[in-house]
Design a protein around this motif. Structure first.
Motif, PDB file in Angstrom:
ATOM      1  N   TYR A  84      95.048  41.124 -79.431  1.00  0.00           N
ATOM      2  CA  TYR A  84      93.757  41.526 -78.862  1.00  0.00           C
ATOM      3  C   TYR A  84      92.617  41.325 -79.850  1.00  0.00           C
ATOM      4  N   THR A  85      92.923  41.454 -81.135  1.00  0.00           N
ATOM      5  CA  THR A  85      91.887  41.212 -82.146  1.00  0.00           C
ATOM      6  C   THR A  85      91.469  39.745 -82.112  1.00  0.00           C
ATOM      7  N   SER A  88      89.467  39.055 -78.873  1.00  0.00           N
ATOM      8  CA  SER A  88      88.108  39.607 -78.909  1.00  0.00           C
ATOM      9  C   SER A  88      87.210  38.787 -79.817  1.00  0.00           C
ATOM     10  N   LEU A  89      87.726  38.464 -81.003  1.00  0.00           N
ATOM     11  CA  LEU A  89      86.867  37.763 -81.959  1.00  0.00           C
ATOM     12  C   LEU A  89      86.580  36.341 -81.494  1.00  0.00           C
ATOM     13  N   SER A  92      83.899  36.762 -78.859  1.00  0.00           N
ATOM     14  CA  SER A  92      82.580  37.164 -79.349  1.00  0.00           C
ATOM     15  C   SER A  92      81.953  36.058 -80.191  1.00  0.00           C
ATOM     16  N   LEU A 109      88.283  48.189 -72.473  1.00  0.00           N
ATOM     17  CA  LEU A 109      87.486  47.857 -73.657  1.00  0.00           C
ATOM     18  C   LEU A 109      86.977  46.415 -73.596  1.00  0.00           C
ATOM     19  N   LEU A 110      87.866  45.483 -73.190  1.00  0.00           N
ATOM     20  CA  LEU A 110      87.458  44.074 -73.113  1.00  0.00           C
ATOM     21  C   LEU A 110      86.324  43.898 -72.108  1.00  0.00           C
ATOM     22  N   GLN A 112      84.171  46.318 -70.973  1.00  0.00           N
ATOM     23  CA  GLN A 112      82.941  46.988 -71.394  1.00  0.00           C
ATOM     24  C   GLN A 112      82.244  46.235 -72.518  1.00  0.00           C
ATOM     25  N   ALA A 113      83.023  45.567 -73.348  1.00  0.00           N
ATOM     26  CA  ALA A 113      82.412  44.794 -74.431  1.00  0.00           C
ATOM     27  C   ALA A 113      81.897  43.442 -73.931  1.00  0.00           C
ATOM     28  N   GLU A 114      82.030  43.207 -72.634  1.00  0.00           N
ATOM     29  CA  GLU A 114      81.544  41.970 -72.008  1.00  0.00           C
ATOM     30  C   GLU A 114      82.189  40.728 -72.615  1.00  0.00           C
ATOM     31  N   LEU A 115      83.485  40.837 -72.892  1.00  0.00           N
ATOM     32  CA  LEU A 115      84.190  39.708 -73.487  1.00  0.00           C
ATOM     33  C   LEU A 115      84.921  38.884 -72.433  1.00  0.00           C
ATOM     34  N   TRP A 395      88.480  53.538 -74.704  1.00  0.00           N
ATOM     35  CA  TRP A 395      88.374  52.413 -75.632  1.00  0.00           C
ATOM     36  C   TRP A 395      89.541  52.365 -76.606  1.00  0.00           C
ATOM     37  N   PRO A 440      82.437  55.935 -79.483  1.00  0.00           N
ATOM     38  CA  PRO A 440      82.973  54.733 -78.826  1.00  0.00           C
ATOM     39  C   PRO A 440      82.212  53.486 -79.278  1.00  0.00           C
ATOM     40  N   PRO A 441      82.912  52.391 -79.509  1.00  0.00           N
ATOM     41  CA  PRO A 441      82.238  51.181 -79.991  1.00  0.00           C
ATOM     42  C   PRO A 441      81.409  50.488 -78.918  1.00  0.00           C
ATOM     43  N   VAL A 442      81.691  50.754 -77.648  1.00  0.00           N
ATOM     44  CA  VAL A 442      80.899  50.085 -76.597  1.00  0.00           C
ATOM     45  C   VAL A 442      80.359  51.123 -75.608  1.00  0.00           C
TER      46      VAL A 442
END
Lengths: 442, 316
Positions: A84-85, A88-89, A92, A109-110, A112-115, A395, A440-442
């Motif tokens: 997942y790292t 995500s990276l 992004s 999380l994915l 909400q982070a708009e990924l 998250w 929360p991060p997002v």
């Protein structure tokens, strides 16, 4: 002086690397400099399946390629957080794969982070619509009212039993190929007791407890969810434990390992595999993905069914789903998106192959097909996919997360008897606090 | 000091009356020096100073790693969260524990072997190569090889315990076994660097000192104890501080071999920062954790520097 001078050597080296950089714009090396997506195939696909699942996925990808003339480059990455790292990276930084696998429990999380891209019109055009999926899976694929993922399966936590031992204990349903119906925890405990006593076993059942927090968590959440709602809400920022329900759940679980000694309290994954394979216990509590582990065991006849209703009125199955997502990339062409959607549709149609690994297809055209209905024991527990309870959205929750490890560690200490049910509830609250109070991060 | 006719010792005169020009390079040379240093400085600013400053800024914001922009202002709350977080301190302790386990071994064993090798009269190159070679293997390769050897039931090291009638610890499943595994790997892998530092220092010791000692009837053991080891003390100090700093920075081996497991019981602080910053997207928080860790490393270096200065002035 003969040969190259140093100056000539440097000049030659410099022009060679410049030439590589200029000519390499289409190659992965070149695109890593220009910041665009590498385009080595029509569809670039990332997944996290090794072993039998990996082999099945490879077959599906091959078949999907053959039937569509679309080239697919498939990459296997290591399971869990590292996967997942990377996903995500890559998203992004604008260079993600075109299609990737994600667990539905990791989806909030994915999304909400708009990924990842929402499941939009292109899917509808291909006939991939809500009404053709197991409702529980589709609901979990929806974040804030928008679907973000196409579920390919549901893999619930289920009840394995040794057919021979169950028959001796008189637990087989004479009318069908399952167990005699159980309506509540009393029936369930009685069945375990009969299994242990009639066959003269040390233990009736086994679950992997030691150093296996995820299994502890699945076992716990299944029972608890029969009584109460999610333990956290509001994206994970609010702890919403039902203390009485949790204490009752812990007391029931501890009763199995401590009171009646129906299950060993210290069992690693290896212990549970050994005990069940050798017929030294009649039941195994584990995920459906373990079916391939036991299929080849000589002298072992087993079957798999959903858990009955335990503490609550209705049966509940803890589950997660693998899903296909399209990670967001600003520069992806319409053609590539279309290929990605086509590839996903192709995998859905081939998901009968995927069911071989124990998973219940989420795509109803396959789930209701003759081919799947004949597949045993997979088609026995289709119902579990409909009663599925997933990790609470947040998250920090989901497959392979720290959250599962933290919760599972408390549950394991209740199962081993180191913690009593009341202190167990307090320990869960304390442990949850570190997650719910973090920003929360997002 | 009063103005007297007494002659001052020559050295003091020298330092006091040294003309300005010898201390400072002439202007043109100075400019050329900066020019030559430019490529290095550009990289240093772009990849070290710059990121540190960016890290300092985002540690004050609730930055999301996977989104552009800084996010909302968080003040010092990230620092407060880091300092009160049990997982952070647990991972800090794992890094310190790793340092405590590896430093004595990696300071003393290479010293012993460097001295032994220096006393071999022929084919020294072979031993130097043999000890140094593992150091150039990339961490991922080393970890894969050791993962094979640590495999339960079938691994070479697991079986080697059996040859001596011992039961191998569970290298991946138990905390003590995991520490054993990672320390042994690190010892084998990084041994060569310290070994080479010692070897270089031994070669610096003048042959005449040994000759004189031999004439006076010193045995080889006395030569080692009374000449080699005392003359290697400055190198030992250097090796010690380099080893402490590099052990505190441990990440690769533990991450690749164990992923910080079992159940995060060996997770070093850098992996904690990586996990929170990249897996959980908490960029601001992870930056604050990095700063706390950075300050601790600076304190360790400063403490060493002060101790050394004191012992140097005591010796003088």
């Amino acid at each position: 002086m003969s040969g190259f001078s140093r100056r000539q050597f440097l000049a030659a080296g410099g022009s060679v690397s410049l030439a590589v950089a200029l000519s390499g714009c289409a190659s992965p090396i070149g695109s890593s400099f220009t910041g665009s997506q590498p385009q080595t195939a029509d569809v670039i696909f990332w997944h996290l399946f090794g072993g039998g699942d990996g082999a099945n996925m490879a077959t599906m990808v091959e078949d999907a390629q053959a039937s569509s003339r679309r080239s697919v480059e498939s990459t296997l990455l290591s399971w869990g957080n590292p996967y997942y790292t990377k996903l995500s990276l890559s998203a992004s930084s604008g260079r993600p794969p075109d299609v990737s696998i994600a667990h539905l429990s990791r989806l909030p999380l994915l999304a909400q982070a708009e990924l990842i891209e929402p499941v939009g019109d292109q899917f509808r055009a291909q006939g991939v619509t809500e009404d053709k999926f197991t409702p529980a899976a589709w609901e979990k694929a929806t974040v804030g009212g928008t679907p973000y993922a196409v579920p390919i399966d549901t893999h619930p936590f289920v009840l394995f039993y040794n057919t021979e031992l169950a028959e001796k204990a008189g637990l087989l349903d004479p009318s069908g190929d399952g167990l005699t119906p159980m309506r509540n925890s009393d029936d369930f405990v009685a069945a375990l007791q009969a299994m242990k006593d009639t066959n003269g076993l040390d233990f009736a059942a086994v679950a992997s407890i030691t150093a296996d927090p995820s299994t502890c968590w699945r076992f716990f959440l299944m029972i608890y969810s029969g009584l109460a709602g999610p333990i956290v809400s509001d994206g994970g920022t609010e702890v919403t434990i039902d203390r009485a329900a949790m204490e009752e759940t812990f007391a029931f679980m501890q009763g199995l390992t401590q009171g009646q000694e129906l299950m060993p309290r210290n069992a690693t994954a290896t212990t549970s595999t050994t005990l069940f394979s050798q017929g030294r216990v009649g039941f195994l509590f584990d995920g459906v993905w373990q079916i391939p582990t036991y299929r080849g065991v000589e002298g072992l006849e087993f079957n798999v069914v959903p858990f009955p209703a335990l503490l609550g009125p209705d049966p509940v199955a803890y589950a997660d789903s693998h899903a296909l997502v399209i990670p967001r990339a600003a520069g992806r062409s319409a053609q590539r998106t279309e290929d990605a959607v086509g590839f996903i549709k192709g995998l859905l149609d081939l998901s009968a192959i995927w069911a071989d690994g124990g998973h219940v297809p989420a795509w109803l055209p396959v789930q209701e097909s003759e081919e799947f209905l004949e597949l045993k024991p997979q088609s026995n527990y289709t119902e579990a996919a409909f009663n599925a309870i997933y990790d609470p959205p947040g998250w920090y929750t989901g497959a392979g997360s720290d959250f599962q490890t933290a919760m599972g560690s408390v549950i394991a200490s209740v199962l081993t008897g180191a913690t009593d049910p009341t202190s167990g509830v307090a320990a869960m609250e304390t442990s949850l606090k570190t997650f719910s109070t973090a920003r929360p991060p997002v | 000091m009063t103005a007297t006719a007494l002659p001052l010792p020559a050295t003091e005169v020298g330092t006091k009356d040294r003309p300005e020009s010898t201390r400072r390079a002439p202007r043109g040379e100075n400019r050329a020096g900066w020019l030559f240093a430019t490529p290095f400085l550009a990289f240093y600013i772009a990849f070290l100073i710059g990121p540190v400053l960016i890290g300092l800024v985002i540690s004050l914001f609730n930055t999301t790693t996977v989104r552009a922009g800084l996010g909302e202002w968080a003040g010092l709350s990230n620092y407060a969260d880091v300092l009160s977080n049990g997982d952070f301190w647990a991972s800090m302790w794992h890094s310190v524990l790793f340092t405590l386990l590896t430093t004595p071994l990696l300071v003393l064993l290479p010293l012993a072997f460097a001295i032994l090798v220096s006393r071999i009269s022929r084919n020294q190159w072979f031993f130097r190569l043999a000890f140094f070679a593992p150091y150039v293997v990339p961490s991922a390769a080393v970890c894969l090889i050791f993962a094979f050897m640590y495999t339960p039931e079938t691994g070479l090291i697991t079986n080697a315990f059996g040859w001596f009638g011992l039961t191998a610890p569970d290298f991946f499943g138990s905390t003590s076994g995991a520490w054993f595994a990672v320390v042994l790997l690190t010892l084998w892998w990084t041994f060569g660097f310290n070994f080479i530092l010692y070897t270089a220092a031994i070669q610096e010791i003048s042959e005449e000192v040994y000759e004189a000692a031999k004439m006076d009837g010193a045995s080889p053991w006395q030569q080692i104890r009374l000449i080699t080891v005392p003359l290697l003390r400055p190198t030992m100090g250097l090796v010690l501080i380099l080893q402490v700093l590099s052990s505190l920075k441990v990440f690769d081996q533990i991450y690749i071999l164990l992923a910080g497991g079992p159940a995060y019981s060996t997770r070093p602080v850098i992996q904690y920062i990586f996990d929170t910053g990249f897996s959980s997207y908490r960029g601001g928080y992870a930056a604050a954790a990095t700063m706390v860790y950075f300050v601790i490393l600076v304190l360790v270096s400063a403490a060493w520097f002060l101790l050394r200065r004191r012992s140097n002035s005591a010796n003088a």
